[in-house]
Structures are given as structure tokens and as C-alpha cells.
Design an enzyme around this catalytic site. Structure first.
Site, mmCIF file in Angstrom:
data_model
loop_
_atom_site.group_PDB
_atom_site.id
_atom_site.type_symbol
_atom_site.label_atom_id
_atom_site.label_comp_id
_atom_site.label_asym_id
_atom_site.label_seq_id
_atom_site.Cartn_x
_atom_site.Cartn_y
_atom_site.Cartn_z
ATOM 1 N N ASP A 125 -17.403 24.329 -42.680
ATOM 2 C CA ASP A 125 -16.061 24.070 -42.120
ATOM 3 C C ASP A 125 -16.174 23.739 -40.634
ATOM 4 O OD1 ASP A 125 -16.972 26.686 -41.720
ATOM 5 O OD2 ASP A 125 -14.974 27.581 -41.765
ATOM 6 N N TYR A 323 -34.893 19.309 -52.415
ATOM 7 C CA TYR A 323 -34.835 18.745 -51.071
ATOM 8 C C TYR A 323 -36.225 18.645 -50.445
ATOM 9 C CZ TYR A 323 -29.840 19.689 -51.428
ATOM 10 O OH TYR A 323 -28.530 19.717 -51.812
ATOM 11 N N GLU A 399 -15.654 31.179 -32.653
ATOM 12 C CA GLU A 399 -15.187 29.791 -32.593
ATOM 13 C C GLU A 399 -15.421 29.129 -31.234
ATOM 14 O OE1 GLU A 399 -11.223 30.542 -33.934
ATOM 15 O OE2 GLU A 399 -11.669 29.821 -35.957
#
Ligand code: ZN
Ligand code: ZN
Length: 424
Positions: A125, A323, A399
Site C-alpha cells: 500500500d 523468482y 507513515e
């Protein structure tokens, strides 16, 4: 073409000011994505928000539906120049959030037939919100931007659902690195293993290759009291598990690169007095070198088959390559270090150890010189060594790290475009 350290680009101060001015909105975007997480190949809402944002910024091109839900935006600067690509992944994980936040996820979804909680437990996100912020910053400076920037918003980094294709490889197959073809690519990952404000980097092999291993030992079913009448796949499987431990410890040159062979599941038998027909095992193989990767695959297969043959059992070994090794281009990494140091502060850019986790950013790096770096998200007062790791239901992001992410990617892009560093 020179490799001299880049002290700044012509837009350095304006990038930082623009990033600062949109910090609150980047945080809002991140919270919105956090409250509405979507699993791999199901990032419909996230992709729509991203595409709408890129269109509103007036990017020269916005392609949607790339590798199912991926979005590719191209910004052509007002001055001629080269092309740089920036990548963010958008998918969440089948994890039920345990963090007490006003925007905590309450989402559920179906994953491989099961109902699961969904959470941005890997921080994708933040990656998506950061790259939306970078797009806005650079779009605002486009008249003075030298060259073009491709913004790659990628689905399904955490692997698509079983039976589906997806992720970086599929985006490349569908043209994410074509028209225009970039000369470098940058990406970042937030990590609880570093404190807020710190950037981690590593030249060369940085994250492991990750391949799925599946072994079936075929015996012959018989009464548990009369093993001589059959072939016991349980004892054989036990020998195979122990034998596989010697591939890394005895057969590969550990001074070259580390490697891991893990058996994670073992399944066989239905009751105590029946020797079953077969045993199935699944595991994962991690390496930091593509040659060692192939060599270990060959050794694991040979050993499992040879041990089974010794017990007169059959053996089917299947290794599925997921991967590749995430390899940061050494010269690109060295050339861009001054940018990271200028952006985060020299003492806040640290060399990190290799990570046995994997990343499909590696597929982009196979085609374009790339740098994948880490941004710390653990707040002051919490020890990064004990903070809930990525993928934990208690994973948390300070944040204030988002602004650093926006600045770092935007500065890397502009420094690269103005520098003339080249590797072709
Ligand atoms: Zn992850
Ligand atoms: Zn991740």
C-alpha cells in the site's frame, strides 16, 4: 558517459518542495489502500484509483489491464533525454490484520478456495501511494524534465493465485518495458528491519531466487506389521529429507554464496498399521547465484532419486522456478549511492545483508540495469530487530517514511536522466 558522483540535478530543490507539499495526500492514499487491500490479480479497485490519478495528472500514456490489473504510465518530459522506469507493487496478502488503527483492514477474500482475511502486511500500500506521489511530483515539473519516466504499478508480486499467471514477468511479456524502453529501473520496499529515516542498499545479489520443490516418493502399500511385503515410502522420505540437508552443507561452495533447501510439508499415510503407497513433500530452494541455482536443482533431483532407488522406491521430483535472484546492477548502485545519501543523509544510508526472501523485481533487472532498495518504517523507540516483520498480522508502518520514499525515487529518476550514466 561518466560515472562521476552526482551531487544534484537541476530539479533537486523543487522535487523536495513538491514532495513535501503532497505528503499528507500520499498518506491519505496509503490509508485508503490499507483499508481496501486486494489480493494478487484482484487489484481492481487499487488499479482504478491509480489509473484515474495518472490520467488526471495528464500523463502522455496510461495503459491499464497490463498482466490483468497492472497499470503503466508514461510521462514525457519537456526536454529530450533517456527513459527511466519506476516500479511499485499493489497486492496485499491473505493475512488477518491485528493492528489497532482507524484504517485497519476488515477485508476478506477467497484465496485458493478458502475465505481469508486480507491485509497489506508487506507494505505494498505504501509502495503504490509513494509512486503515485512521485508521478505527481514529476508531472508538475514536466516542462523541465529531461527525458521520460515510465511508472509501473504491478499486480501479484506475492505470486498469483494457483493456476494463474501474473506479476512482473507477465507485465514484461505484455510490454511494460517496451515503447519506450528504459535504460534503468528503480524500486523500493519498506521494511520493519530498518528504523524510520534509514535507507538500506546492497550492490549485486541482494534477495534470493525462490523455487518450489515437490517430491513424491512412490512405494508399495502393505501391512504395517509386514514391511518386507511392500516398499516403505515413509522411511525413504525420511532419508530423502535428511539427505537433502547435505546438498548445501556438503556439496556446494558456501564461500561463494549462501543457499537454503527447506522441506516445509510432508504428507503420507492414513493409519498406524498401513505402510502407504506414497509420500508427498514440498519445499523451497533459495540461492543468490543463477549458476548455483541450476546446480542445486540438479543435485536435489539426483539425490532424491538416488536415495529412493536405494530403497527400491520410485521418486518424482518437480522444481518450479518462481523468482530469479534480485541482483542490483553494481555500477548503477554505486553511481546512485550519492543520490540516496543526499536524500536521506549520508549516515542514514546503510549497507544491508543479503535477504533470503525474494522479489519479482528481479525479472525487470534481467532486462534493464536496476536498483532495488529498502526504506525503514520502524518508529523511534521500537527496536527494528524485534518489530513485527513484513507479512506479520502486526506489521506497522511509520507513515513519515512515505515522504522519504517519494523523494528518493523522484531524485533517483532525475539524477539518472540528467547524469548520462550508461551501461550499454
Ligand atoms: Zn511480501
Ligand atoms: Zn513485498
Amino acid at each position: 558517459m561518466s560515472d562521476s558522483p552526482i551531487l544534484a540535478n537541476s530539479l533537486t530543490a523543487r522535487i523536495d518542495a513538491a514532495a513535501q507539499s503532497i505528503e499528507a495526500r500520499v498518506i491519505d492514499w496509503r490509508r485508503d489502500f490499507h483499508a481496501h487491500p486486494e489480493l494478487g490479480n484482484r487489484e481492481f479497485r487499487t488499479a482504478a484509483v491509480v489509473a484515474e490519478h495518472l490520467r488526471r495528472l495528464g500523463l502522455d500514456e496510461v495503459r491499464t489491464g497490463v498482466a490483468h490489473t497492472g497499470v503503466v504510465g508514461v510521462l514525457v518530459g519537456g526536454r529530450p533525454g533517456r527513459v527511466v522506469a519506476l516500479r511499485a507493487d499493489m497486492d496485499a496478502l491473505p493475512v488477518t490484520e491485528e493492528v489497532d488503527l482507524p484504517f485497519a483492514s476488515k477485508a476478506t477474500a477467497t484465496w485458493n478456495g478458502e475465505t481469508v482475511g486480507v491485509m497489506h502486511a508487506c507494505g505494498h500500500d505504501t509502495h503504490t501511494a509513494i509512486l503515485m506521489g512521485v508521478a505527481e511530483v514529476l508531472a508538475g515539473l514536466r516542462a523541465d524534465l529531461r527525458g521520460s519516466v515510465t511508472f509501473i504499478f504491478q499486480p501479484a508480486e506475492e505470486l498469483p493465485p494457483e493456476g494463474e499467471d501474473g506479476g512482473a514477468k507477465m507485465m514484461i511479456d505484455e510490454g511494460a518495458l517496451a515503447n519506450p524502453k528504459p535504460q534503468a529501473i528503480f524500486g523500493l520496499h519498506v521494511t520493519s528491519r530498518l528504523p524510520l529515516g534509514v535507507i538500506g542498499y546492497r550492490p549485486g545479489p541482494t534477495m534470493a531466487s525462490a523455487d518450489n520443490l515437490s517430491i513424491t516418493v512412490h512405494g508399495r502399500q502393505t501391512h504395517g506389521a509386514m514391511p518386507w511385503l511392500g516398499v516403505d515410502p515413509i522411511v525413504t522420505a525420511a532419508q530423502v529429507v535428511l539427505g537433502l540437508q547435505t546438498v548445501v552443507s556438503r556439496q556446494v561452495d558456501l564461500t561463494r554464496e549462501p543457499a537454503v533447501v527447506t522441506i516445509g510439508t510432508i504428507r503420507g499415510g492414513v493409519r498406524e498399521n498401513i505402510i502407504p503407497e506414497s509420500v508427498e513433500m514440498r519445499g523451497t530452494i533459495r540461492t543468490f547465484d543463477e549458476e548455483m541455482r541450476d546446480d542445486i536443482h540438479e543435485r536435489v533431483t539426483y539425490l532424491a532419486e538416488a536415495i529412493s532407488r536405494g530403497s527400491r522406491a520410485g521418486c518424482t521430483v518437480c522444481i518450479r522456478k518462481n523468482y530469479p535472484v534480485t541482483v542490483n546492477h553494481p555500477r548503477l548502485t554505486e553511481a546512485m549511492l550519492p543520490t540516496l545519501r543526499r536524500t536521506a543523509g549520508a549516515e542514514r544510508v546503510v549497507l544491508v545483508p543479503k535477504i533470503t526472501g525474494s522479489e519479482d523485481f528481479s525479472f525487470f533487472q534481467q532486462l534493464v540495469p536496476g536498483l532495488f532498495f529498502f526504506v525503514g518504517v520502524t518508529p523511534p523507540g521500537t527496536d527494528p530487530a524485534t518489530a513485527a516483520p513484513n507479512h506479520s498480522p502486526r506489521f506497522q508502518v511509520d507513515e513519515r517514511s512515505l515522504l522519504l520514499g517519494v523523494r528518493a525515487l523522484a531524485q533517483l529518476a532525475c539524477d539518472f536522466l540528467e547524469s548520462g550514466i550508461g551501461f550499454e
